[in-house]
Design a protein around this motif. Sequence first.
Motif, PDB file in Angstrom:
ATOM      1  N   SER A 280      32.559 -20.896 -33.970  1.00  0.00           N
ATOM      2  CA  SER A 280      33.207 -20.101 -34.809  1.00  0.00           C
ATOM      3  C   SER A 280      34.354 -19.175 -34.369  1.00  0.00           C
ATOM      4  CB  SER A 280      32.331 -19.036 -35.716  1.00  0.00           C
ATOM      5  OG  SER A 280      33.185 -18.532 -36.857  1.00  0.00           O
ATOM      6  N   TYR A 281      35.571 -19.229 -35.138  1.00  0.00           N
ATOM      7  CA  TYR A 281      36.595 -18.140 -34.701  1.00  0.00           C
ATOM      8  C   TYR A 281      36.760 -16.967 -35.349  1.00  0.00           C
ATOM      9  CZ  TYR A 281      38.515 -22.186 -31.739  1.00  0.00           C
ATOM     10  OH  TYR A 281      38.789 -23.273 -30.994  1.00  0.00           O
ATOM     11  N   LEU A 282      35.601 -16.815 -36.441  1.00  0.00           N
ATOM     12  CA  LEU A 282      35.649 -15.788 -37.129  1.00  0.00           C
ATOM     13  C   LEU A 282      33.995 -15.558 -37.451  1.00  0.00           C
ATOM     14  CD1 LEU A 282      37.069 -13.586 -38.477  1.00  0.00           C
ATOM     15  CD2 LEU A 282      37.135 -15.141 -40.658  1.00  0.00           C
ATOM     16  N   PRO A 283      33.123 -15.124 -36.450  1.00  0.00           N
ATOM     17  CA  PRO A 283      31.884 -15.109 -36.833  1.00  0.00           C
ATOM     18  C   PRO A 283      31.559 -14.094 -37.957  1.00  0.00           C
ATOM     19  CG  PRO A 283      32.292 -14.764 -34.577  1.00  0.00           C
ATOM     20  CD  PRO A 283      33.465 -14.955 -34.951  1.00  0.00           C
ATOM     21  N   VAL A 284      30.375 -14.438 -38.670  1.00  0.00           N
ATOM     22  CA  VAL A 284      29.947 -13.879 -39.996  1.00  0.00           C
ATOM     23  C   VAL A 284      28.502 -13.529 -39.913  1.00  0.00           C
ATOM     24  CG1 VAL A 284      31.964 -14.727 -41.499  1.00  0.00           C
ATOM     25  CG2 VAL A 284      29.720 -15.936 -41.126  1.00  0.00           C
ATOM     26  N   THR A 285      27.910 -13.587 -38.872  1.00  0.00           N
ATOM     27  CA  THR A 285      26.678 -13.270 -38.930  1.00  0.00           C
ATOM     28  C   THR A 285      26.209 -11.864 -38.726  1.00  0.00           C
ATOM     29  OG1 THR A 285      26.867 -13.438 -36.574  1.00  0.00           O
ATOM     30  CG2 THR A 285      25.898 -15.368 -37.198  1.00  0.00           C
ATOM     31  N   ALA A 286      24.980 -11.666 -39.464  1.00  0.00           N
ATOM     32  CA  ALA A 286      24.627 -10.177 -39.656  1.00  0.00           C
ATOM     33  C   ALA A 286      24.501  -9.399 -38.526  1.00  0.00           C
ATOM     34  CB  ALA A 286      23.238 -10.022 -40.441  1.00  0.00           C
TER      35      ALA A 286
ATOM     36  N   SER B 259      40.013 -10.289 -20.813  1.00  0.00           N
ATOM     37  CA  SER B 259      40.743 -11.803 -20.745  1.00  0.00           C
ATOM     38  C   SER B 259      39.859 -12.557 -21.663  1.00  0.00           C
ATOM     39  CB  SER B 259      40.556 -12.237 -19.362  1.00  0.00           C
ATOM     40  OG  SER B 259      41.360 -13.609 -19.461  1.00  0.00           O
ATOM     41  N   PHE B 260      40.372 -13.042 -22.624  1.00  0.00           N
ATOM     42  CA  PHE B 260      39.692 -14.198 -23.699  1.00  0.00           C
ATOM     43  C   PHE B 260      40.217 -15.550 -23.517  1.00  0.00           C
ATOM     44  CE2 PHE B 260      39.773  -9.835 -25.458  1.00  0.00           C
ATOM     45  CZ  PHE B 260      38.587  -9.678 -25.881  1.00  0.00           C
ATOM     46  N   SER B 261      39.501 -16.467 -23.483  1.00  0.00           N
ATOM     47  CA  SER B 261      39.662 -17.842 -23.484  1.00  0.00           C
ATOM     48  C   SER B 261      39.364 -18.515 -24.882  1.00  0.00           C
ATOM     49  CB  SER B 261      38.763 -18.605 -22.262  1.00  0.00           C
ATOM     50  OG  SER B 261      37.594 -18.531 -22.290  1.00  0.00           O
ATOM     51  N   GLY B 262      39.915 -20.055 -24.957  1.00  0.00           N
ATOM     52  CA  GLY B 262      39.650 -20.616 -26.360  1.00  0.00           C
ATOM     53  C   GLY B 262      40.224 -19.771 -27.268  1.00  0.00           C
ATOM     54  N   VAL B 263      41.419 -19.333 -27.209  1.00  0.00           N
ATOM     55  CA  VAL B 263      42.310 -18.719 -28.424  1.00  0.00           C
ATOM     56  C   VAL B 263      43.041 -19.537 -28.941  1.00  0.00           C
ATOM     57  CG1 VAL B 263      43.491 -16.858 -28.667  1.00  0.00           C
ATOM     58  CG2 VAL B 263      41.884 -16.297 -27.095  1.00  0.00           C
ATOM     59  N   ILE B 264      43.048 -19.191 -30.307  1.00  0.00           N
ATOM     60  CA  ILE B 264      44.257 -20.121 -31.295  1.00  0.00           C
ATOM     61  C   ILE B 264      45.056 -19.004 -31.851  1.00  0.00           C
ATOM     62  CG2 ILE B 264      44.379 -21.309 -33.192  1.00  0.00           C
ATOM     63  CD1 ILE B 264      41.964 -22.596 -32.954  1.00  0.00           C
TER      64      ILE B 264
ATOM     65  N   GLY C 215      33.912 -17.910 -30.651  1.00  0.00           N
ATOM     66  CA  GLY C 215      32.708 -17.121 -30.581  1.00  0.00           C
ATOM     67  C   GLY C 215      32.673 -15.794 -30.696  1.00  0.00           C
ATOM     68  N   ILE C 216      33.956 -15.059 -30.990  1.00  0.00           N
ATOM     69  CA  ILE C 216      34.457 -13.668 -30.830  1.00  0.00           C
ATOM     70  C   ILE C 216      34.888 -13.276 -32.154  1.00  0.00           C
ATOM     71  CG2 ILE C 216      35.520 -11.826 -29.697  1.00  0.00           C
ATOM     72  CD1 ILE C 216      35.413 -13.518 -27.199  1.00  0.00           C
ATOM     73  N   GLY C 217      36.164 -13.989 -32.633  1.00  0.00           N
ATOM     74  CA  GLY C 217      36.669 -13.546 -33.840  1.00  0.00           C
ATOM     75  C   GLY C 217      37.968 -13.323 -33.564  1.00  0.00           C
ATOM     76  N   ILE C 218      38.597 -12.137 -34.392  1.00  0.00           N
ATOM     77  CA  ILE C 218      40.110 -11.682 -34.129  1.00  0.00           C
ATOM     78  C   ILE C 218      40.200 -10.871 -33.295  1.00  0.00           C
ATOM     79  CG2 ILE C 218      41.969 -10.632 -35.289  1.00  0.00           C
ATOM     80  CD1 ILE C 218      40.667 -11.424 -38.140  1.00  0.00           C
ATOM     81  N   ILE C 219      41.115 -11.238 -32.159  1.00  0.00           N
ATOM     82  CA  ILE C 219      41.068 -10.213 -30.992  1.00  0.00           C
ATOM     83  C   ILE C 219      42.366  -9.388 -31.039  1.00  0.00           C
ATOM     84  CG2 ILE C 219      39.693 -11.314 -29.319  1.00  0.00           C
ATOM     85  CD1 ILE C 219      42.207 -12.775 -28.138  1.00  0.00           C
ATOM     86  N   GLU C 220      43.146  -9.851 -31.791  1.00  0.00           N
ATOM     87  CA  GLU C 220      44.700  -9.201 -32.162  1.00  0.00           C
ATOM     88  C   GLU C 220      45.228  -9.531 -33.417  1.00  0.00           C
ATOM     89  OE1 GLU C 220      47.150  -8.820 -28.691  1.00  0.00           O
ATOM     90  OE2 GLU C 220      48.890  -8.522 -29.779  1.00  0.00           O
TER      91      GLU C 220
END
Length: 222
Positions: free
Chosen positions: A36-42, A163-168, A195-200
């Motif tokens: 996921s590009y926006l994880p929603v797990t509790a 440093s973050f990889s796999g970014v869109i 796997g992380i979400g919004i970084i910026e």
Amino acid sequence: MKKISLLAVLVMPAFFFTGCKKSSGNSPVAPSSADSYLPVTAGSSWDYYAQVAGYTDTISIKMTGSTTRINGADFFTATGVSHFNKTIVENFYEANHLYVERYTIGGDIYATNIDVVLLNDSLAVGHSFTAAVTTIGGVDVPLMRIINTTVEKNITKVVGGQSFSGVIHTRVDLQYNTGSGFETNSIYDYFMAKGIGIIEMDSSVPGGAVDETQTIMNYTVK
């Protein structure tokens, strides 16, 4: 026209939803965070450093595990706090390659609900889509739409020394029509790591420099 800040927003594209209620019965299972590009797990959480019009803030957001049902679709709810905003409630939708964040524009009688489509991860670089925005609440609200463009995919980006990889990288043009056609009011650049979400998130007005930004400091993804 005054620029609209997505740091205090809530929007609704027309192909989405027009009403909402809390889910009842069994809650839906959150999609896997790894893909996921926006994880929603509790329990997943993010801390951001924000700069807005010369002011600085820190924003903490955590997924609660609860959902809000909006015309047959499940939004996952997050709560949070910042120095200037003691109560933050946000809702996120993730399905069918779409990633959506709910905000609220304005306050009191001017409070308007909207959903912003942040990303369609199936789009190739350079491709765009247009989504009409159906506003809920508020007064004197003009016609709105967004144009979402995939700017970069699978890049590496350094944010806050990490440093973050796999970014869109996507760009959202928020446009208004006050009677003479749609014109861009605000531009938002989102950088989302798999796997992380919004970084910026950076925002600007057409032809102007970035005047708002949120950058990730810490995160925990469940």
